[in-house]
Write a protein that holds these residues in place. Structure first.
Motif, short mmCIF file in Angstrom:
data_model
loop_
_atom_site.label_atom_id
_atom_site.label_comp_id
_atom_site.label_asym_id
_atom_site.label_seq_id
_atom_site.Cartn_x
_atom_site.Cartn_y
_atom_site.Cartn_z
N VAL A 11 0.84 -1.20 0.00
CA VAL A 11 0.00 0.00 0.00
C VAL A 11 0.87 1.25 0.00
O VAL A 11 0.60 2.21 -0.73
CB VAL A 11 -0.96 0.01 1.21
CG1 VAL A 11 -1.71 1.33 1.29
CG2 VAL A 11 -1.94 -1.15 1.12
N ALA A 12 1.92 1.25 0.82
CA ALA A 12 2.83 2.39 0.87
C ALA A 12 3.54 2.59 -0.46
O ALA A 12 3.84 3.72 -0.86
CB ALA A 12 3.86 2.20 1.98
N TYR A 13 3.81 1.49 -1.17
CA TYR A 13 4.42 1.59 -2.50
C TYR A 13 3.41 2.09 -3.52
O TYR A 13 3.73 2.91 -4.40
CB TYR A 13 4.95 0.22 -2.93
CG TYR A 13 5.47 0.20 -4.36
CD1 TYR A 13 6.78 0.58 -4.64
CD2 TYR A 13 4.65 -0.19 -5.41
CE1 TYR A 13 7.27 0.58 -5.94
CE2 TYR A 13 5.12 -0.19 -6.72
CZ TYR A 13 6.43 0.19 -6.97
OH TYR A 13 6.89 0.19 -8.27
N LEU A 14 2.16 1.61 -3.41
CA LEU A 14 1.14 1.89 -4.43
C LEU A 14 0.65 3.33 -4.40
O LEU A 14 0.43 3.93 -5.47
CB LEU A 14 -0.04 0.93 -4.23
CG LEU A 14 -1.23 1.09 -5.19
CD1 LEU A 14 -0.80 0.81 -6.64
CD2 LEU A 14 -2.36 0.16 -4.79
N LEU A 15 0.48 3.90 -3.23
CA LEU A 15 -0.15 5.22 -3.13
C LEU A 15 0.58 6.31 -3.93
O LEU A 15 -0.06 7.06 -4.68
CB LEU A 15 -0.28 5.63 -1.66
CG LEU A 15 -1.46 5.00 -0.91
CD1 LEU A 15 -1.39 5.32 0.58
CD2 LEU A 15 -2.78 5.49 -1.48
N PRO A 16 1.91 6.45 -3.82
CA PRO A 16 2.57 7.46 -4.66
C PRO A 16 2.40 7.19 -6.15
O PRO A 16 2.29 8.12 -6.94
CB PRO A 16 4.04 7.36 -4.24
CG PRO A 16 4.02 6.75 -2.88
CD PRO A 16 2.85 5.80 -2.90
N GLY A 17 2.37 5.91 -6.53
CA GLY A 17 2.16 5.57 -7.92
C GLY A 17 0.79 5.99 -8.41
O GLY A 17 0.64 6.47 -9.54
N LEU A 18 -0.22 5.83 -7.56
CA LEU A 18 -1.57 6.26 -7.93
C LEU A 18 -1.64 7.78 -8.08
O LEU A 18 -2.35 8.29 -8.94
CB LEU A 18 -2.59 5.78 -6.89
CG LEU A 18 -2.86 4.28 -6.84
CD1 LEU A 18 -3.89 3.96 -5.75
CD2 LEU A 18 -3.36 3.77 -8.19
N VAL A 19 -0.91 8.49 -7.22
CA VAL A 19 -0.86 9.95 -7.36
C VAL A 19 -0.22 10.33 -8.69
O VAL A 19 -0.73 11.21 -9.41
CB VAL A 19 -0.08 10.57 -6.18
CG1 VAL A 19 0.16 12.06 -6.43
CG2 VAL A 19 -0.84 10.38 -4.88
N ALA A 20 0.89 9.68 -9.03
CA ALA A 20 1.56 9.96 -10.30
C ALA A 20 0.65 9.65 -11.48
O ALA A 20 0.54 10.43 -12.43
CB ALA A 20 2.86 9.15 -10.40
N MET A 21 -0.03 8.51 -11.42
CA MET A 21 -0.92 8.11 -12.51
C MET A 21 -2.10 9.06 -12.65
O MET A 21 -2.46 9.47 -13.76
CB MET A 21 -1.42 6.69 -12.28
CG MET A 21 -2.29 6.15 -13.41
SD MET A 21 -2.99 4.54 -13.04
CE MET A 21 -4.23 4.98 -11.81
N SER A 22 -2.71 9.43 -11.53
CA SER A 22 -3.87 10.33 -11.58
C SER A 22 -3.49 11.72 -12.07
O SER A 22 -4.23 12.34 -12.83
CB SER A 22 -4.50 10.43 -10.18
OG SER A 22 -5.01 9.18 -9.78
#
Length: 248
Positions: free
Chosen positions: A57-68
């Motif tokens: 989850v900690a890895y995924l959240l910044p990636g979701l911000v970048a993607m969004s």
């Protein structure tokens, strides 16, 4: 040239954005896809997975911000510009007005950045509500701003090249959608097959995902920062040139 000549272009987009901002449907549509990814991958499949010593989850959240930020900065500008050129004919007013191509470019890009940053803020708030954690660093903010800038600039390029509104979906399917899934949002790039990893390593979202997760600027971070700046300069220059040569 007036240094604030970009502002009327930006203000127009913001006034249109304000009309949509507090509609429940708009807010829901901006959040629903990242929430699905967060619940499915982060809280579901990734519950017992670690990536580089951190929870998934900690890895995924910044990636979701970048993607969004990529999706919203790009899609808002590309769709709006295509519609304004081919259907509403309002872009022609900008071209005929005493406003330089660079000022038009800046206004459109800054408007796209605001929309991308707003979508990112929704993801940050959602992540905090779901997990109770979200750490931002200086590199997170720099990567986010550069990402919004370069993809808003790419949105201008697409909007200027598209022959119809349907063309924007074609560009999205070929360029934006693959980056969302392969550029380190959901899994580290080094886990991809070697040939695909080589291609992905050249794409801008890959370097956003690298920089956005950094807590200190090492050699990898310097390379990613340099790549993002180069993409931003190149995309902005191409977009300004397309506006300058526009004739319809």
């Amino acid at each position: 040239m007036n240094t604030m000549s970009w502002y009327p272009v930006f203000l127009r987009e913001m006034l249109l954005f304000r009309r949509k901002l507090f509609r429940v449907g708009y807010l829901f549509s901006a959040m629903v896809v990242p929430m699905i990814y967060l619940v499915t991958f982060g809280l579901g499949l990734g519950r017992n997975i670690d990536v580089g010593g951190m929870s998934y989850v900690a890895y995924l959240l910044p990636g979701l911000v970048a993607m969004s930020s990529m999706n919203n900065s790009y899609s808002w500008v590309s769709s709006a510009l295509t519609l304004n050129r081919h259907y509403f004919k309002t872009f022609q007013v900008f071209v005929l007005a005493p406003v330089s191509p660079s000022a038009i470019m800046l206004g459109e890009v800054f408007a796209g950045m605001v929309k991308g940053l707003f979508a990112s803020l929704l993801i940050i708030c959602t992540g905090f509500l779901f997990t109770g954690m979200f750490v931002t660093t200086l590199f997170f903010l720099v990567a986010l701003l550069l990402n919004c800038f370069l993809f808003a600039s790419l949105g201008v390029i697409t909007g200027m090249l598209a022959k119809s509104h349907e063309d924007t979906s074609t560009y999205n399917n070929f360029f934006i959608l693959p980056m969302a899934f392969f550029c380190g949002t959901f899994i580290p790039v080094d886990r991809l097959p070697a040939m695909l990893g080589t291609v992905v390593a050249m794409l801008p979202l890959t370097h956003t995902n690298i920089l956005i997760r950094k807590t200190a600027l090492d050699n990898e971070g310097v390379v990613s920062l340099s790549v993002l700046v180069c993409y931003a300069v190149v995309f902005f220059s191409i977009g300004s040139r397309l506006i300058r040569k526009y004739s319809e």
